[in-house]
Structure formats: structure tokens, C-alpha cells
Design an enzyme around this catalytic site. Structure first.
Site, PDB file in Angstrom:
ATOM      1  N   ASN A  42      30.052   6.039  63.551  1.00 49.37           N
ATOM      2  CA  ASN A  42      29.909   7.310  64.678  1.00 49.37           C
ATOM      3  C   ASN A  42      31.411   7.743  65.078  1.00 49.37           C
ATOM      4  O   ASN A  42      32.129   7.731  65.092  1.00 49.37           O
ATOM      5  CB  ASN A  42      29.078   6.238  66.079  1.00 49.37           C
ATOM      6  CG  ASN A  42      29.979   5.557  66.203  1.00 49.37           C
ATOM      7  OD1 ASN A  42      30.847   4.288  65.889  1.00 49.37           O
ATOM      8  ND2 ASN A  42      29.425   4.728  67.449  1.00 49.37           N
ATOM      9  N   ILE A  43      31.027   8.909  65.178  1.00 43.98           N
ATOM     10  CA  ILE A  43      31.834  10.640  65.648  1.00 43.98           C
ATOM     11  C   ILE A  43      31.835  10.403  67.013  1.00 43.98           C
ATOM     12  O   ILE A  43      30.587  11.280  66.918  1.00 43.98           O
ATOM     13  CB  ILE A  43      32.098  11.067  64.247  1.00 43.98           C
ATOM     14  CG1 ILE A  43      31.858  10.571  63.017  1.00 43.98           C
ATOM     15  CG2 ILE A  43      33.462  11.878  65.082  1.00 43.98           C
ATOM     16  CD1 ILE A  43      32.934  11.453  62.033  1.00 43.98           C
ATOM     17  N   GLU A  44      32.189  10.332  68.215  1.00 39.25           N
ATOM     18  CA  GLU A  44      31.721  11.462  69.161  1.00 39.25           C
ATOM     19  C   GLU A  44      32.213  12.533  69.572  1.00 39.25           C
ATOM     20  O   GLU A  44      33.081  12.660  69.196  1.00 39.25           O
ATOM     21  CB  GLU A  44      31.908  10.068  70.658  1.00 39.25           C
ATOM     22  CG  GLU A  44      30.898   8.283  70.275  1.00 39.25           C
ATOM     23  CD  GLU A  44      30.751   7.222  71.186  1.00 39.25           C
ATOM     24  OE1 GLU A  44      31.240   7.764  72.017  1.00 39.25           O
ATOM     25  OE2 GLU A  44      29.833   6.504  71.341  1.00 39.25           O
ATOM     26  N   CYS A  53      25.866   9.940  64.739  1.00 35.04           N
ATOM     27  CA  CYS A  53      25.949   8.810  64.310  1.00 35.04           C
ATOM     28  C   CYS A  53      26.789   8.150  63.032  1.00 35.04           C
ATOM     29  O   CYS A  53      26.411   8.870  61.951  1.00 35.04           O
ATOM     30  CB  CYS A  53      24.180   7.946  64.361  1.00 35.04           C
ATOM     31  SG  CYS A  53      23.311   8.373  66.170  1.00 35.04           S
ATOM     32  N   GLU A  55      25.112   6.297  60.489  1.00 36.35           N
ATOM     33  CA  GLU A  55      23.930   6.594  59.704  1.00 36.35           C
ATOM     34  C   GLU A  55      24.196   7.578  58.814  1.00 36.35           C
ATOM     35  O   GLU A  55      24.639   7.266  57.784  1.00 36.35           O
ATOM     36  CB  GLU A  55      22.862   5.713  60.169  1.00 36.35           C
ATOM     37  CG  GLU A  55      22.426   4.536  60.044  1.00 36.35           C
ATOM     38  CD  GLU A  55      22.774   4.491  61.856  1.00 36.35           C
ATOM     39  OE1 GLU A  55      23.792   5.584  62.147  1.00 36.35           O
ATOM     40  OE2 GLU A  55      21.602   3.629  62.916  1.00 36.35           O
ATOM     41  N   CYS A  86      18.630   4.400  65.681  1.00 36.71           N
ATOM     42  CA  CYS A  86      18.101   5.557  66.256  1.00 36.71           C
ATOM     43  C   CYS A  86      16.472   6.110  65.820  1.00 36.71           C
ATOM     44  O   CYS A  86      17.322   6.179  64.846  1.00 36.71           O
ATOM     45  CB  CYS A  86      18.996   6.372  67.474  1.00 36.71           C
ATOM     46  SG  CYS A  86      19.797   7.262  66.554  1.00 36.71           S
ATOM     47  N   CYS A  89      18.097   8.940  63.589  1.00 35.56           N
ATOM     48  CA  CYS A  89      18.705   8.188  61.910  1.00 35.56           C
ATOM     49  C   CYS A  89      17.434   8.441  61.031  1.00 35.56           C
ATOM     50  O   CYS A  89      17.884   8.367  60.042  1.00 35.56           O
ATOM     51  CB  CYS A  89      19.465   7.562  62.397  1.00 35.56           C
ATOM     52  SG  CYS A  89      21.261   8.224  62.862  1.00 35.56           S
TER      53      CYS A  89
END
Ligand code: THU
Length: 136
Positions: A42-44, A53, A55, A86, A89
Site C-alpha cells: 500500500n502506498i498512501e 492498496c 492488492e 477491501c 480491491c
């Protein structure tokens, strides 16, 4: 790859998660139809909605490589629970994964559980639902 190797790789990948805001780390490995493995975390983003996310991050790599099928999906989070993908995803995965294909979810205590994808997403908006409207 054996499940033990997958576990080790996911543990390594989890460290690459960029999650300074939620502090919730996610790592994903997807195996394609050629037997190749693709990784994602995940890359915020400070603009929270721009976050991707783990995935979807892994699946973008699979598709970019030219593959079109997720044969197996492996997920690990920093939680001590088995955290499923989620809703966004699940929908994204459903584009490329057969309902009978396998999803393995690890918790942070070296345990994993197995699901068929159809048990995580029993019904969805799919190509079948709207095939009359799709023109290539
Ligand atoms: N996250 C994922 O990477 N995958 C999911 O299926 C659910 C949520 C990430 C997004 C965000 O960086 C963090 O987990 C907390 O929501």
C-alpha cells in the site's frame, strides 16, 4: 514458490509499505498465468483518496507485464487478524481472477488461512452482467 517462501517474501515486502498516515501495512503477491510473481504494497498519500492498496499495487504490475490472470493471491497485513481485501480491491481483483482461484491471507503471527475467491466476493458487478454493453 512454497508457502514458506511466500511468507518470507511478504514479511520483507511489508517493510516497504508506505503508510505514514494509517500505520497499517499491507503487502501482496500475485502469481500470473505464466508462473511469474508480482509484488505490491500500500502506498498512501497526504491526499488520502490518492492512496493505493497493496492488492491493486501488485495487480498493476501483473497487468503491466502483459499477464491477464491472477492464479493465486497472497496477502499480509500488520494486523494480528486475517484482514480481507477491501471492497474496491475485491472488485479490481474480480476482473482478473477466477472465482475458484485461491487467496491466502496471513496475519502478523505467521498464520495463514485459505479462501476461494468466490467466498470473499460471492457476487459482483461483472463482465457477465453487462456484456451487451461492452464493445471492443
Ligand atoms: N489497504 C490495503 O492496502 N488493502 C486493503 O484491501 C484495505 C486497505 C490499505 C489502505 C491504507 O493504506 C491502509 O490499508 C489503511 O486503510
Amino acid at each position: 514458490m512454497e508457502i514458506k517462501q511466500i511468507y518470507l517474501k511478504l514479511t520483507e515486502l511489508l517493510k516497504n509499505s508506505y503508510s505514514p498516515y494509517s500505520k497499517f501495512k499491507v503487502a501482496c503477491i500475485v502469481k500470473d498465468e505464466y508462473g511469474n510473481y508480482h509484488h505490491g504494497v500500500n502506498i498512501e498519500n497526504i491526499s488520502f483518496g490518492a492512496t493505493i492498496c497493496g492488492e491493486r499495487s501488485a495487480i498493476t504490475s501483473l497487468v503491466t507485464s502483459g499477464a491477464r490472470e491472477i492464479k493465486e493471491l497472497y496477502l499480509m497485513t500488520s494486523s494480528d487478524k486475517f484482514v480481507p481485501p477491501c471492497g474496491i480491491c475485491l472488485q479490481f481483483i474480480s476482473e482478473f481472477m477466477h472465482p475458484k482461484s485461491s487467496v491466502y491471507i496471513f496475519d502478523s503471527n505467521k498464520r495463514y488461512k485459505h479462501w476461494l475467491f468466490e467466498n470473499l466476493l460471492p457476487t459482483s458487478f461483472s463482465k457477465e452482467n453487462n456484456k451487451d454493453d461492452i464493445h471492443e
